[in-house]
Structures are given as structure tokens and as C-alpha cells.
Design an enzyme around this catalytic site. Structure first.
Site, PDB file in Angstrom:
ATOM      1  N   THR A 156       0.841  -1.192   0.000  1.00 54.37           N
ATOM      2  CA  THR A 156       0.000   0.000   0.000  1.00 54.37           C
ATOM      3  C   THR A 156       0.880   1.248   0.000  1.00 54.37           C
ATOM      4  OG1 THR A 156      -1.791  -1.133   1.144  1.00 54.37           O
ATOM      5  CG2 THR A 156      -1.756   1.264   1.319  1.00 54.37           C
ATOM      6  N   CYS A 187      24.338   9.223   9.088  1.00 57.18           N
ATOM      7  CA  CYS A 187      23.070   8.549   8.846  1.00 57.18           C
ATOM      8  C   CYS A 187      22.610   7.715  10.020  1.00 57.18           C
ATOM      9  CB  CYS A 187      23.164   7.655   7.630  1.00 57.18           C
ATOM     10  SG  CYS A 187      21.632   6.815   7.320  1.00 57.18           S
TER      11      CYS A 187
END
Lengths: 392, 392
Positions: free
Chosen positions: B237, B324
């Protein structure tokens, strides 16, 4: 009048409390939870709180929750990550024939890599007999994945019994609980599963946040390699606003489950009975062992797309046969597996209620539905042979 | 005074326009874009509009954009999906030694599956010599992945030249443009790449939305198997609120790139020059061929964590060596590859400016930084040997 939304299996609206919980992370609190400065540390704490809340919904520990971006990711991760970590033991996997495509197509991918896959059939109600799972087990079976509830037809599976079979054979058991978790009790200890998939957008949380529960100590290969987030099991910057929303939605789902179920069941039973009282309209799935808000019907002499679009014109949103991705659906593999005759399967629509639906809306639907069906049948009178009707 | 946020490489705040664009999809417009009813169709249109806007940022066509949940997913997808689709041609991959872990660890995973991986070294500025890439190519090379800009040290790579090398040999070339895309021009035709990774949260869009560009006609195996979204290339989705936000952020990044760069460069140069004017503070990465808002410095006689935490106490948010995922970082693989001596590498902090930073903030940082460094050095006077200093 506003559109009557009866497609909660495709997506649920955000609860206001969930939206409020997410808001700070879409405004000032944007720091990366992996950052060491105060903004990052604060957000790392929010991440862990959401993890605990999500774990609580399924009776797990926080450390057993791996956040993912959607149920499809979690299901792929479960299938591929668990299979790969145990391939020395064997390369045979058992699934049911009515799993979501994210399980079935992942299984097919593994088949291409040399795994064997057994697809256990279901009965006419879409129920997987645990005995059939037992019979499917081979000496090299490493993983069984059977869904908790089917999103297309609503049938609940006997997960505890299947888990028992898996345990007796020392085989990992994963259940896709996307359609059930947050709606009905889904406790991993009570169910006895080693892994379980859940998504926030099925219980009034946001899209973009889902989770894979993996029982502590279960070996698994990462699916996303990278920076080491989620204890190295799922790298990638965490979608914190969505994860916080998932935690809040999980908390609310757990505390309101009983009242939600009671009210859903009341509406659902009225809707279901009203719909199947129309001539040649048949219920799909188990009549009682089904999701509380779920109705799937096959309407003879009608095609599902014109039916869906006609209802839509009248202000009623429903799903066609395969609720998750209608584009991919030709003829539903679930209805096929249940033995629903093709001619009937082609007239299938799925109506799924949510906690925002009201009695008046059911009245409107029950008023409009027979008229729409009658109109369409007049336009398209395909005869259904006697032997097809008798199957139902 | 508010916290001075200099950690834009870890995450950027949402622009108000982006938040506004997302808002409807967190409220009433929650239908699944795959649903066939009017809510779904409307959202499918919003999805395609966001795809076109995202494509425009990199000069691509909409159909060449595959939305993913994060850069790590897109990088894993690129490495594993492209390698798998071309393994009949060969099983050799070329990367640089300073790629993000989502590339390097994906490469390591492929190595365990029988691929060979060549890691091209970099020079002291963190630059990949295209000639070295050429030398790394073997007859069975199927994929080259070299990042556009390094998020830790800011150095820009000569992507066009590397792409030329790849093209001469008929080899697929992917670039991880997470740190550059949306900040500097990143046109796929001009760069000549077959695949490119970008993420919204690097250009004032939301977390939860990223994309992999794959040139039309390029064969690739899906990474998420399932319901068939994204033309079957990435099932699951769609995270529509985040994707719509990404589209809006891409549109704004494209139209404001020049003015943003001008203003970032002005602040960055002042910040950089001020910081390296402090005794024994050294710039990492290329002095000019670098991201406009990026400063990485190694501070002798100081450890990065206390430095980061001291600056944090003074109201300044910066990142330690690996921006990160600071948790995963022991000693940065990037600094190691560049030959930065371990003792210096351990005192590395990364300051990354964003479009919300102001001149006054730079003044504050340049006032506080030398004091903090002096204080820490008094506490922890680790002697740096002469030969280490001369390397810099």
C-alpha cells in the site's frame, strides 16, 4: 450526504487522537532518532515508546517488534528472512492457498530459488484445516505461514491449532495478521506464533507504519541491509511520525477492542442479513467465524465492477473481490480456492465496516443495494446454471 | 534561544507548503489509491501527480519512478533487484569504498550469494577516480554503483565520467543520490545513469517517501512481491501522505534550487572557514567539489561524542562522523577509506546547513565552537604524533 465508506479493509481513516500524536513529529520534532543530539535522543525515546505500545497490542516485548513500511514488506521479510536463515535445515515451506499476494508471490519467488512450496487448500468457507497443514509437513519444512484472517472473505483461521502442529514438528510459524490485528484479540503467546505481521492502517493508524513481530531468539536474515537501525534487522531511517501514530493507534485498539467489536458486530449482522436477503446474493466466507466488520457477497447476474461503480455513484464506497489491490485482481484467487463458481465470483463485492459507521448508513445501504442490483440485472441478465446455484 | 540545527544530512524539517500538501491525506482523503471507488480514484490521481513532480526533479518520466519507503530500501532494491535480473550475464559488481552502508552491506549480502564485489578506493578528498572504476571492470561486471555525493564528508563524485565508463562497457550504472538530489542539479540524462536513489527527507519533504529511478526498459526483479502496486515493481500500500509531500518538496526544490544554493554556500563558506581557522581543526572531503551546505571537520585531541554532546549542551545540534546512523558508527569507513588517521577520525563532527539557518546562528556557532574545543582539549590532551599531523 457524505460518502458512506465501507472499505475499511483497504484503508482506515486516522483517529483524531492518532493525528494529534503524530503532529509534533511533522512539525518541530523532526530529528532523526539515530542522531545523538537532544532532538535525536528525544525522538529515539518516542520511537521506543511506540514500540512498547505496539508490542502491548499483541502481548509481545518491545524488542520483538521490527517496524517496517507496510504489511507487504513485513510479509516479504518474514518469508524471505526466515527461510534464508534456516535454509541449512531445509527448503520446504507451507502456506495456504488463500494467503495475501505478499505471501503467495514471495513463496513463488522462493520457489524460483529452489525452495519447495506446499499450498494447503481451504474448504468452502475459506477455512484451513489444521490437519491439512499437518499432512503438508515434510522432513525439510522450515516455515509455515497461514494468515489469521482473510481480508477478502473475512474468515478467521484456527491459528492456535496450526501453531500447535508447527510446534510439535519444531517448525517456525508465521501468521499474517494484517486484517485481524487491532480488531480482534491477537496475542502472540495465546496464538503460539513465532512471527506475526500487523499494520497500523488497519486499525485507524497511518499508512507507512507496520511491524513484524519475531519471537526473541528466532534467527532471521535482514531484508534491508544498511545502517543498522532496528537492531540491524531492518535498516533505514525510521518513519517516526507514522510509527508514533501506530503506537497510539495500537494503544487505542487495545483499550477499546471490546466496545468496538460489539458495535461493529451489531452493524455487520444487520448489513449482512439485509444484503443476503436479496434474491441470489450469497455470503462468502464463514458465517460466524469471521472478522466482526466484514461482509463479502457474491451477487448473481452482476459483474462486480459495475456494481461497485453504481454503488459509488449512489455515495457508497465498497471494494471489489480483492480488497487490497483491485487493479491486480482478475478473478480472486481466494474465491477460486474456496470453490466459488467463476460466474458468481465475478459478482463479488466486499463491504467492510469501521468504527465511524452508523446505523443510518446501514439503512441507506440496505435501501439502495437492492435497487442497484435490480437495475444492473435488468441490463445484464446472465443466466446462472442450476448446478452453480446449488453449490452455494 | 532555540536549538541551532546543523544536522540536515540526518533529516530536514518539513516545509510548511509540504505539510499543507500532505494534510488532506492525513484527514479526509485516506482512501487506498488502489481502490476503485471515487476516493480511491482521486487518490490514485494524487499519487500520479506526485510521481510526475518527483520525476521532474531529476529529468525523468513518471513511469521511471518507483516509490519506496526510504533510501535504504531503494538502494537495497537497486543492488539486489538489478543484480538478480542480470545474473545470467555475470555476477560481478563494482562499488566505491565510501558508499552508504545500504549499498556496501547489500553488496556484502550479494557476495555471500556468490557475487564478486570490487570496492574502488578513493583519494584523500574522498573522490572516486573514474579511471579506477574503469580498471575495476571485468568481463562479468553487471552493475556499478557509485554515490553522487557522500553524506559524511560532502565530496561530489564525477558521475558523468563514471557513467561514460559504464556506458562504454554496456554496464548498468546506479547512483545513490540521497545526499545530493534536491540540493544540487541531479538530472538523470545529464548524469547518464540507469538508476538513481533519492529521498524526500533530504529536501524538506517527509520521512517515509523515497524513490528509485530506473531507466525505461531496464530489467529488474521486484524486491517486494505482492499485490502489484508500482506496476508490479514494488508492491505494498502506497504511503500517500508522504508521497504527496515528496512531490511537493521536489517541485519546490527544483524551482528554488539556485537561490537555496547561493544562500547555503554563503553560510557554509563562512562556517567552514571559521571552524578550520581553529588550531588543529581539519576539513574532511574536497574543499570545493562538495555539497553546498556541508562541513565535516576532524578536531585533533578531542573525541567526537563529547564534542557533539558539549555543542548540544550549548544549543547546537551536529552529527558525529557517520551522519546517517550514529549508533552503527564505530570508526567511519569513509574516513578510513580516505586515509584520515584514526586519532583524527575519532574527533570528527559533521555540520550540515539547511535553508532555515541564518547568519546569526553561524556567528553563535563560531563563537561557541572554539571555547568548547578548548575546554575539551584541556580535559583530554591526547598527543597527536607529528606524522599524523603532516598527513593532513
Amino acid at each position: 450526504m457524505e460518502q458512506i465508506y465501507l472499505d475499511h479493509t483497504s484503508n482506515t481513516p486516522l483517529l483524531p487522537e492518532v493525528r494529534e500524536a503524530m503532529a509534533p513529529y511533522l512539525h518541530g520534532e523532526f530529528a532523526n532518532p539515530s542522531s545523538l543530539h537532544r532532538g535525536g535522543r528525544k525522538n529515539a525515546k518516542a520511537l521506543e515508546e511506540a514500540r512498547e505500545k505496539t508490542a502491548s497490542l499483541i502481548g509481545a516485548r518491545g524488542e520483538e517488534i521490527i517496524f517496517t513500511s507496510c504489511g507487504t514488506e513485513a510479509n516479504n521479510f518474514a518469508m524471505k528472512g526466515l527461510a534464508a536463515a534456516h535454509e541449512k535445515k531445509g527448503r520446504h515451506i507451507v502456506v495456504s492457498s488463500i494467503e495475501h499476494f505478499s505471501i503467495l508471490h514471495a513463496a513463488r519467488r522462493l520457489e524460483r530459488q529452489g525452495y519447495r512450496v506446499t499450498r494447503v487448500p481451504v474448504d468452502q468457507a475459506g477455512w484451513v484445516d489444521p490437519q491439512k497443514v499437518r499432512e503438508a509437513i515434510a522432513p525439510d519444512t522450515v516455515l509455515i505461514s497461514i494468515m489469521h484472517a482473510n481480508g477478502e472473505v473475512g474468515t478467521l483461521q484456527s491459528i492456535r491449532e496450526i501453531a500447535q502442529v508447527a510446534q510439535e514438528h519444531g517448525i517456525l510459524f508465521h501468521t499474517d495478521a494484517v486484517s485481524s490485528c487491532g480488531t480482534i484479540p491477537t496475542n502472540v503467546s495465546e496464538l503460539g506464533v513465532a512471527a506475526l505481521t500487523l499494520t497500523a492502517n488497519q486499525f485507524y493508524g497511518p499508512v507507512g507504519a507496520a511491524a513484524l513481530y519475531v519471537r526473541k531468539g528466532t534467527k532471521m536474515l535482514p531484508f534491508f541491509d544498511g545502517g543498522g537501525q532496528e537492531e540491524g534487522r531492518r535498516s533505514g531511517t525510521e518513519n517516526l511520525p507514522a510509527i508514533v501514530g501506530m503506537g497510539k493507534a495500537a494503544e487505542l485498539a487495545l483499550s477499546h477492542m471490546e466496545e468496538r467489536t460489539t458495535s461493529l458486530l451489531k452493524l455487520r449482522n444487520r448489513l449482512m442479513e439485509g444484503l443476503i436477503s436479496v434474491e441470489e446474493v450469497y455470503l462468502n466466507g464463514h458465517p460466524t467465524q469471521r472478522l466482526p466488520g466484514h461482509v463479502s457477497i457474491s451477487v448473481a447476474h452482476v459483474e462486480s465492477e459495475p456494481l461497485l461503480l453504481s454503488l459509488d455513484m449512489e455515495g457508497i464506497s465498497v471494494a471489489s473481490g480483492s480488497a487490497c489491490n483491485s487493479k491486480a485482481m482478475k478473478s480472486s484467487h481466494v474465491l477460486q480456492a474456496m470453490g466459488v463458481p467463476e460466474l458468481l465470483a465475478r459478482g463479488t463485492v466486499v463491504l467492510t465496516l469501521g468504527i465511524g459507521n452508523r446505523e443510518e448508513e446501514i439503512s441507506v445501504v440496505l435501501d439502495i443495494f437492492p435497487k442497484v442490483v435490480e437495475r444492473l440485472r435488468k441490463l445484464n441478465r446472465t443466466p446462472i446454471p442450476q448446478e452453480v446455484r446449488s453449490v452455494r
